[in-house]
Motif scaffolding. Sequence first.
Motif, short mmCIF file in Angstrom:
data_model
loop_
_atom_site.label_atom_id
_atom_site.label_comp_id
_atom_site.label_asym_id
_atom_site.label_seq_id
_atom_site.Cartn_x
_atom_site.Cartn_y
_atom_site.Cartn_z
N LEU A 1 -14.71 -9.75 -8.08
CA LEU A 1 -13.68 -10.34 -7.22
C LEU A 1 -14.30 -10.96 -5.98
CD1 LEU A 1 -10.66 -10.69 -6.38
CD2 LEU A 1 -10.87 -8.47 -5.25
N THR A 2 -15.24 -10.26 -5.36
CA THR A 2 -15.87 -10.76 -4.14
C THR A 2 -16.63 -12.05 -4.40
OG1 THR A 2 -16.07 -8.51 -3.29
CG2 THR A 2 -17.47 -10.18 -2.28
N ALA A 3 -17.43 -12.05 -5.46
CA ALA A 3 -18.21 -13.25 -5.79
C ALA A 3 -17.30 -14.43 -6.10
CB ALA A 3 -19.14 -12.96 -6.96
N LEU A 4 -16.24 -14.17 -6.85
CA LEU A 4 -15.32 -15.24 -7.23
C LEU A 4 -14.54 -15.73 -6.01
CD1 LEU A 4 -14.11 -16.99 -9.43
CD2 LEU A 4 -12.54 -15.11 -9.98
N ALA A 5 -14.12 -14.81 -5.15
CA ALA A 5 -13.40 -15.20 -3.94
C ALA A 5 -14.23 -16.14 -3.08
CB ALA A 5 -13.01 -13.96 -3.14
N LYS A 6 -15.53 -15.88 -2.98
CA LYS A 6 -16.40 -16.74 -2.18
C LYS A 6 -16.55 -18.12 -2.82
CE LYS A 6 -19.03 -12.91 -0.15
NZ LYS A 6 -20.36 -12.25 -0.04
N LYS B 1 -9.18 -23.09 4.58
CA LYS B 1 -8.13 -23.95 4.02
C LYS B 1 -7.52 -23.31 2.78
CE LYS B 1 -8.83 -28.38 3.92
NZ LYS B 1 -9.46 -29.69 3.63
N VAL B 2 -8.38 -22.79 1.91
CA VAL B 2 -7.94 -22.05 0.73
C VAL B 2 -8.75 -20.76 0.67
CG1 VAL B 2 -7.78 -22.00 -1.79
CG2 VAL B 2 -7.33 -24.14 -0.56
N ALA B 3 -8.07 -19.63 0.62
CA ALA B 3 -8.75 -18.33 0.54
C ALA B 3 -8.86 -17.91 -0.91
CB ALA B 3 -7.98 -17.27 1.33
N GLY B 4 -10.07 -17.59 -1.32
CA GLY B 4 -10.23 -17.09 -2.68
C GLY B 4 -9.49 -15.79 -2.87
N PHE B 5 -9.62 -14.89 -1.89
CA PHE B 5 -8.88 -13.63 -1.85
C PHE B 5 -8.92 -13.15 -0.41
CE2 PHE B 5 -8.29 -9.06 -2.04
CZ PHE B 5 -7.32 -8.90 -3.03
N MET B 6 -7.77 -12.79 0.14
CA MET B 6 -7.70 -12.35 1.53
C MET B 6 -7.66 -10.82 1.58
SD MET B 6 -7.72 -12.72 4.70
CE MET B 6 -8.01 -14.49 4.58
N PRO B 7 -8.74 -10.18 2.03
CA PRO B 7 -8.82 -8.72 1.96
C PRO B 7 -8.07 -7.96 3.04
CG PRO B 7 -10.80 -9.60 2.95
CD PRO B 7 -9.98 -10.79 2.52
N SER B 8 -7.61 -8.62 4.08
CA SER B 8 -7.01 -7.93 5.21
C SER B 8 -5.74 -7.17 4.82
CB SER B 8 -6.67 -8.93 6.32
OG SER B 8 -5.99 -8.28 7.37
N GLU C 1 2.07 -19.27 -3.41
CA GLU C 1 2.96 -20.26 -4.02
C GLU C 1 2.62 -21.66 -3.55
OE1 GLU C 1 7.07 -19.17 -3.68
OE2 GLU C 1 6.69 -17.07 -4.18
N GLN C 2 1.96 -21.76 -2.39
CA GLN C 2 1.58 -23.06 -1.83
C GLN C 2 0.20 -23.51 -2.30
OE1 GLN C 2 3.24 -25.23 0.44
NE2 GLN C 2 5.04 -24.05 -0.16
N GLY C 3 -0.49 -22.69 -3.07
CA GLY C 3 -1.85 -23.04 -3.52
C GLY C 3 -2.90 -22.85 -2.44
N LYS C 4 -2.62 -22.02 -1.44
CA LYS C 4 -3.58 -21.77 -0.37
C LYS C 4 -4.32 -20.46 -0.53
CE LYS C 4 -0.89 -24.49 2.96
NZ LYS C 4 -0.13 -24.47 4.25
N VAL C 5 -3.98 -19.73 -1.57
CA VAL C 5 -4.67 -18.49 -1.93
C VAL C 5 -4.87 -18.52 -3.44
CG1 VAL C 5 -4.42 -15.99 -2.17
CG2 VAL C 5 -3.81 -17.09 -0.02
N ALA C 6 -6.10 -18.28 -3.87
CA ALA C 6 -6.40 -18.37 -5.30
C ALA C 6 -6.02 -17.11 -6.05
CB ALA C 6 -7.88 -18.68 -5.51
N MET C 7 -6.24 -15.95 -5.44
CA MET C 7 -5.96 -14.67 -6.08
C MET C 7 -5.29 -13.74 -5.06
SD MET C 7 -9.57 -13.99 -8.11
CE MET C 7 -10.55 -14.18 -6.59
N ALA C 8 -4.33 -12.96 -5.53
CA ALA C 8 -3.64 -12.02 -4.64
C ALA C 8 -3.08 -10.87 -5.45
CB ALA C 8 -2.51 -12.71 -3.88
#
Length: 449
Positions: A185-190, A202-209, A280-287
């Motif tokens: 997940l970390t590698a793909l998010a980056k 602009k686009v987060a692969g995955f937001m961990p917060s 839903e806006q395409g600004k996060v790739a995975m959640a």
Amino acid sequence: MRTSTRHRTTPAAHRLTAALAAAGLGLTAAACTAGGGASGSGPKAGEKQTIEVWHGWSAPHEVKAFQDAVAGFHKAHPNITVKLVKDQTDDRISNAIRSGNPPDVVSSFTTDSVGQWCRSGAWQNLSPYIAESKLDLNQFPKAVQQYTQYKGVRCAMPLLADAYGLYYNKALMKGEQPPKTFTELTALAKRLTVRAPDGTIKVAGFMPSVQYYEHVPQHIATQFGIRWLTPDGHAGYAADPAVKAYLKWNKSLIDWYGYDNVKKFLRSMGQEFESSNPFEQGKVAMAVDGEWRTTFMEKEAPKVDYGTAPAPVPEGQEARYGSGFVAGTVIGVPRGAKHAPAAWEFVKYLTTDTTALVTFANALGNVPSTIASLSSPDLRLPPQFQTFLSVFKNPNSATTPPTPNGNDYIVKFQQFVQDRWEPGKVSDLDAALKELDAKVDDSLKLAGG
């Protein structure tokens, strides 16, 4: 259970409120024997009567779904008329019990207060009814059996459920497969993150917060195998290696983004339960999100091509892949119910009848809460929903343990992560976790835990 009309606050804010509300529940049965007992008061279930049922659903389609689900009960019990009262909160339920004039059946969207209700007797111990009905509790997954009781007192039954998994945007993934481990997940998010020239996201692969919607510790840290409490009911953060594994993963990805960039991204996010949601806006790739998101995607983002998969697990724990965090709506019979035997018949029907559960699940987009209903051919849910049905029945899926003061131990942990850990204000993690354990234990002691 999430629907567009019910939740207007973020889960973190909701849980903080729930914990404070749970503290007030201690007044509901201060003089009552812990655990209470099925009173059996009122007319027998076979006599003609009217029972009053309080529930929290409020939108027209939700209310109709409840009515449709209980229609079969009246056919099976023509002598019992059901009066449904919508839009009821835990506070109203507690006040009614406290005043000695409760309805016959009550339900809650959260499991946070089950420990308090069971311990105080505010909700009756259903075990005598269960035994008399010869009800097999193994028709519910293990985690569900856990979140409907406290220290052997079962004061609640499950009514639909929430299961959590990983949503991913197929266009942004560009053919990549969903990750099965946090390393993947970390590698793909980056790889999937897109930055502006100044480094902002602009686009987060995955937001961990933990401030990102459903990325609260229950839903993410559970995947690391956190135990939350020791077997004897004390805080165990400092001695649990899974806690440190989760925290180190969380901080490493936040540091890669840059904490200031994370804060800017969080401030830019739209509402979780509206079309401005960044996934839903395409600004996060995975959640990580609950099963209800499939309904939101269908209504608010029908053009987004997305998939679902179980949330990842740490390397070395691949055998647990396929599991996730589960919780759900609970229903029970309050102390002082005037028609307790009939109320139990209603609770038993609504929580075990496959037709009723499937009718309700189809209308609300939630997970039906018995193993039999999960495989019903009458379920009419999108293909992406299958992930959550599988997660729900996975024997490794987990929930958070009930306590006398609700989810206070989780609230304190989330505050620690949000206010101290993520900003980089912790210099000695071991000492900080021991301090956190002491605070949680003090709070539990005050609540009688």
